[in-house]
Motif scaffolding. Structure first.
Motif, PDB file in Angstrom:
ATOM      1  N   GLU A   1       7.901   6.446  -4.904  1.00 23.80           N
ATOM      2  CA  GLU A   1       7.508   5.358  -5.797  1.00 23.80           C
ATOM      3  C   GLU A   1       8.508   5.196  -6.935  1.00 23.80           C
ATOM      4  N   ALA A   2       8.995   6.311  -7.469  1.00 19.66           N
ATOM      5  CA  ALA A   2       9.986   6.244  -8.548  1.00 19.66           C
ATOM      6  C   ALA A   2      11.273   5.592  -8.068  1.00 19.66           C
ATOM      7  N   LEU A   3      11.758   6.004  -6.901  1.00 24.70           N
ATOM      8  CA  LEU A   3      12.969   5.396  -6.356  1.00 24.70           C
ATOM      9  C   LEU A   3      12.754   3.920  -6.043  1.00 24.70           C
ATOM     10  N   GLY A   4      11.550   3.575  -5.596  1.00 20.75           N
ATOM     11  CA  GLY A   4      11.257   2.179  -5.294  1.00 20.75           C
ATOM     12  C   GLY A   4      11.298   1.295  -6.524  1.00 20.75           C
ATOM     13  N   VAL A   5      10.725   1.765  -7.625  1.00 21.90           N
ATOM     14  CA  VAL A   5      10.722   0.976  -8.859  1.00 21.90           C
ATOM     15  C   VAL A   5      12.146   0.743  -9.354  1.00 21.90           C
ATOM     16  N   TRP A   6      12.946   1.792  -9.378  1.00 22.98           N
ATOM     17  CA  TRP A   6      14.333   1.651  -9.868  1.00 22.98           C
ATOM     18  C   TRP A   6      15.181   0.804  -8.924  1.00 22.98           C
ATOM     19  N   GLY A   7      14.972   0.971  -7.625  1.00 19.04           N
ATOM     20  CA  GLY A   7      15.764   0.205  -6.668  1.00 19.04           C
ATOM     21  C   GLY A   7      15.487  -1.283  -6.736  1.00 19.04           C
ATOM     22  N   TYR A   8      14.211  -1.648  -6.752  1.00 17.82           N
ATOM     23  CA  TYR A   8      13.866  -3.074  -6.789  1.00 17.82           C
ATOM     24  C   TYR A   8      14.158  -3.700  -8.146  1.00 17.82           C
ATOM     25  N   SER A   9      14.201  -2.908  -9.204  1.00 19.61           N
ATOM     26  CA  SER A   9      14.503  -3.474 -10.523  1.00 19.61           C
ATOM     27  C   SER A   9      15.933  -3.991 -10.611  1.00 19.61           C
ATOM     28  N   LEU A  10      16.815  -3.532  -9.728  1.00 17.66           N
ATOM     29  CA  LEU A  10      18.215  -3.955  -9.760  1.00 17.66           C
ATOM     30  C   LEU A  10      18.468  -5.253  -9.000  1.00 17.66           C
ATOM     31  N   PHE A  11      17.454  -5.796  -8.363  1.00 14.41           N
ATOM     32  CA  PHE A  11      17.683  -6.990  -7.543  1.00 14.41           C
ATOM     33  C   PHE A  11      18.215  -8.156  -8.364  1.00 14.41           C
ATOM     34  N   VAL A  12      17.726  -8.338  -9.576  1.00 13.85           N
ATOM     35  CA  VAL A  12      18.130  -9.482 -10.389  1.00 13.85           C
ATOM     36  C   VAL A  12      19.624  -9.456 -10.698  1.00 13.85           C
ATOM     37  N   TRP A  13      20.240  -8.290 -10.686  1.00 15.14           N
ATOM     38  CA  TRP A  13      21.665  -8.195 -11.012  1.00 15.14           C
ATOM     39  C   TRP A  13      22.555  -8.759  -9.913  1.00 15.14           C
ATOM     40  N   ILE A  14      22.051  -8.899  -8.705  1.00 14.99           N
ATOM     41  CA  ILE A  14      22.869  -9.440  -7.613  1.00 14.99           C
ATOM     42  C   ILE A  14      23.202 -10.914  -7.846  1.00 14.99           C
ATOM     43  N   PRO A  15      22.212 -11.799  -8.048  1.00 15.28           N
ATOM     44  CA  PRO A  15      22.583 -13.189  -8.353  1.00 15.28           C
ATOM     45  C   PRO A  15      23.304 -13.353  -9.682  1.00 15.28           C
TER      46      PRO A  15
ATOM     47  N   PRO B   1       0.800  -1.224   0.000  1.00 12.17           N
ATOM     48  CA  PRO B   1       0.000   0.000   0.000  1.00 12.17           C
ATOM     49  C   PRO B   1       0.836   1.279   0.000  1.00 12.17           C
ATOM     50  N   SER B   2       2.131   1.154   0.243  1.00 15.09           N
ATOM     51  CA  SER B   2       2.984   2.334   0.253  1.00 15.09           C
ATOM     52  C   SER B   2       4.409   1.916  -0.057  1.00 15.09           C
ATOM     53  N   ALA B   3       5.138   2.792  -0.735  1.00 11.71           N
ATOM     54  CA  ALA B   3       6.510   2.497  -1.127  1.00 11.71           C
ATOM     55  C   ALA B   3       7.439   2.593   0.076  1.00 11.71           C
ATOM     56  N   ASP B   4       8.544   1.887   0.000  1.00 15.18           N
ATOM     57  CA  ASP B   4       9.570   1.994   1.031  1.00 15.18           C
ATOM     58  C   ASP B   4      10.893   2.355   0.379  1.00 15.18           C
ATOM     59  N   LEU B   5      11.808   2.878   1.165  1.00 13.05           N
ATOM     60  CA  LEU B   5      13.147   3.224   0.697  1.00 13.05           C
ATOM     61  C   LEU B   5      14.218   2.316   1.292  1.00 13.05           C
ATOM     62  N   TYR B   6      13.809   1.383   2.116  1.00 10.72           N
ATOM     63  CA  TYR B   6      14.768   0.452   2.714  1.00 10.72           C
ATOM     64  C   TYR B   6      15.357  -0.464   1.647  1.00 10.72           C
ATOM     65  N   GLY B   7      14.475  -1.094   0.862  1.00  9.28           N
ATOM     66  CA  GLY B   7      14.954  -1.958  -0.211  1.00  9.28           C
ATOM     67  C   GLY B   7      15.703  -1.196  -1.292  1.00  9.28           C
ATOM     68  N   PRO B   8      15.170  -0.075  -1.797  1.00  8.95           N
ATOM     69  CA  PRO B   8      15.881   0.681  -2.830  1.00  8.95           C
ATOM     70  C   PRO B   8      17.231   1.226  -2.394  1.00  8.95           C
ATOM     71  N   PHE B   9      17.508   1.271  -1.092  1.00 10.11           N
ATOM     72  CA  PHE B   9      18.840   1.688  -0.650  1.00 10.11           C
ATOM     73  C   PHE B   9      19.786   0.498  -0.539  1.00 10.11           C
ATOM     74  N   TRP B  10      19.331  -0.582   0.078  1.00 12.69           N
ATOM     75  CA  TRP B  10      20.227  -1.704   0.324  1.00 12.69           C
ATOM     76  C   TRP B  10      20.447  -2.576  -0.896  1.00 12.69           C
ATOM     77  N   ILE B  11      19.497  -2.618  -1.812  1.00 12.15           N
ATOM     78  CA  ILE B  11      19.695  -3.422  -3.029  1.00 12.15           C
ATOM     79  C   ILE B  11      20.843  -2.871  -3.870  1.00 12.15           C
TER      80      ILE B  11
ATOM     81  N   TYR C   1      24.769   4.115  -8.094  1.00  6.02           N
ATOM     82  CA  TYR C   1      24.037   5.131  -7.339  1.00  6.02           C
ATOM     83  C   TYR C   1      23.458   6.220  -8.249  1.00  6.02           C
ATOM     84  N   ILE C   2      24.198   6.606  -9.271  1.00  2.00           N
ATOM     85  CA  ILE C   2      23.655   7.601 -10.204  1.00  2.00           C
ATOM     86  C   ILE C   2      22.442   7.044 -10.926  1.00  2.00           C
ATOM     87  N   TYR C   3      22.536   5.801 -11.376  1.00  2.00           N
ATOM     88  CA  TYR C   3      21.404   5.205 -12.093  1.00  2.00           C
ATOM     89  C   TYR C   3      20.205   5.008 -11.168  1.00  2.00           C
ATOM     90  N   THR C   4      20.464   4.594  -9.923  1.00  5.01           N
ATOM     91  CA  THR C   4      19.369   4.264  -9.009  1.00  5.01           C
ATOM     92  C   THR C   4      18.645   5.492  -8.486  1.00  5.01           C
TER      93      THR C   4
END
Length: 277
Positions: A177-191, A97-107, A151-154
């Motif tokens: 919401e914008a930062l959340g979308v970009w942050g979580y989109s990078l998760f796949v690059w970790i594995p 129901p609401s965006a977070d910045l925890y994941g978009p920072f640590w990812i 960091y520039i891209y995210t």
């Protein structure tokens, strides 16, 4: 008919000010009621109610951003692996129901470390397999380079897109919401960065292409509906810019961090063309 005189209570003469309302539920019932109201926030994946904090502080204060970090680990992990499942029912609503910045920072922070460690390990393995007697020196400049790019891209790209949408009159999308979308989109690059340690060129290209498709589709699926809200049809062309920047990021990752090969020595009787594994 007989009438009986009744003495009026002196408290009634005091008016409404003398009336008091008391609860007969008891302390346990009131505590249970407060627990149920707090539990509704936990069911949504948040530890506190965002609406009680946002409006009381300015965006330049720490208190303004604190609600965006009040999210439990299970919610963040669920949002992470949902980005890998385009067929998931919650694929387009992971930030509700609401965006977070925890994941978009640590990812992205985790991705920076994964890029440096995996590329360093891949380079050392390739160096050893190419020439077992050669000494390998780690390039710590890759760490600062990875941090700058990621960091520039995210953070810069979604903020600029949000400003552009505000200019075109689209106010339904917040910067969180914008930062959340970009942050979580990078998760796949970790594995993918970890798997790219394997010194097989074609496998690395396949992994990079897979990560590009998954993260790119997630971006387009979440960003294009927002662009379509603008009155100006030309605003939808911004999705091309988003795709181009994402392709540039994928190519940058491949060239800078996933381009280590095992080179076989060339000598008498050997193939004159360098062979790469």
């Amino acid at each position: 008919m007989a009438y009986v005189a009744v003495d009026a209570d002196d408290r009634l003469e005091e008016g409404p000010e003398g009336l008091e309302f008391k609860s007969f539920l008891g302390a346990d019932a009131r505590a249970e009621q407060r627990t149920q109201s707090g539990a509704s926030n936990l069911d949504r994946g948040y530890l506190t109610d965002h609406t009680t904090h946002k409006g009381s502080s300015g965006f330049w204060t720490v208190d303004y951003y604190q609600p965006y970090f009040d999210v439990d680990t299970s919610t963040v992990l669920k949002r992470c692996y949902t980005t890998l499942l385009p067929t998931s029912p919650s694929y387009l609503t992971i930030l509700t129901p609401s965006a977070d910045l925890y994941g978009p920072f640590w990812i992205p922070t985790t991705l920076i470390l994964a890029l440096f460690l995996s590329s360093s390990l891949a380079a050392s393995i390739s160096s050893y397999l190419s020439d077992p007697g050669a000494a390998y020196e780690y390039d710590f400049g890759l760490l600062s380079l990875a941090a700058t790019i990621v960091y520039i891209y995210t953070f810069a790209v979604p903020v600029l897109l949000w400003l552009a949408l505000r200019y075109f009159g689209v106010g339904e999308w917040g910067v969180a919401e914008a930062l959340g979308v970009w942050g979580y989109s990078l998760f796949v690059w970790i594995p993918v960065s970890i798997l790219c340690v394997i010194p097989i060129s074609i496998l690395r290209w396949v992994l990079v292409g897979l990560a590009f498709c998954l993260s790119g589709y997630f971006l387009v699926a979440n960003v294009y509906p927002i662009l379509a809200m603008a009155d100006a049809k030309a605003t939808r062309l911004l999705i091309i810019v988003v795709g181009a920047l994402h392709a540039a990021l994928a190519l940058t990752f491949k060239v800078l961090f996933f381009s280590y090969y095992v080179v076989h020595d060339i000598g008498p009787g050997a193939d004159p063309i360098r062979r790469f594994i």
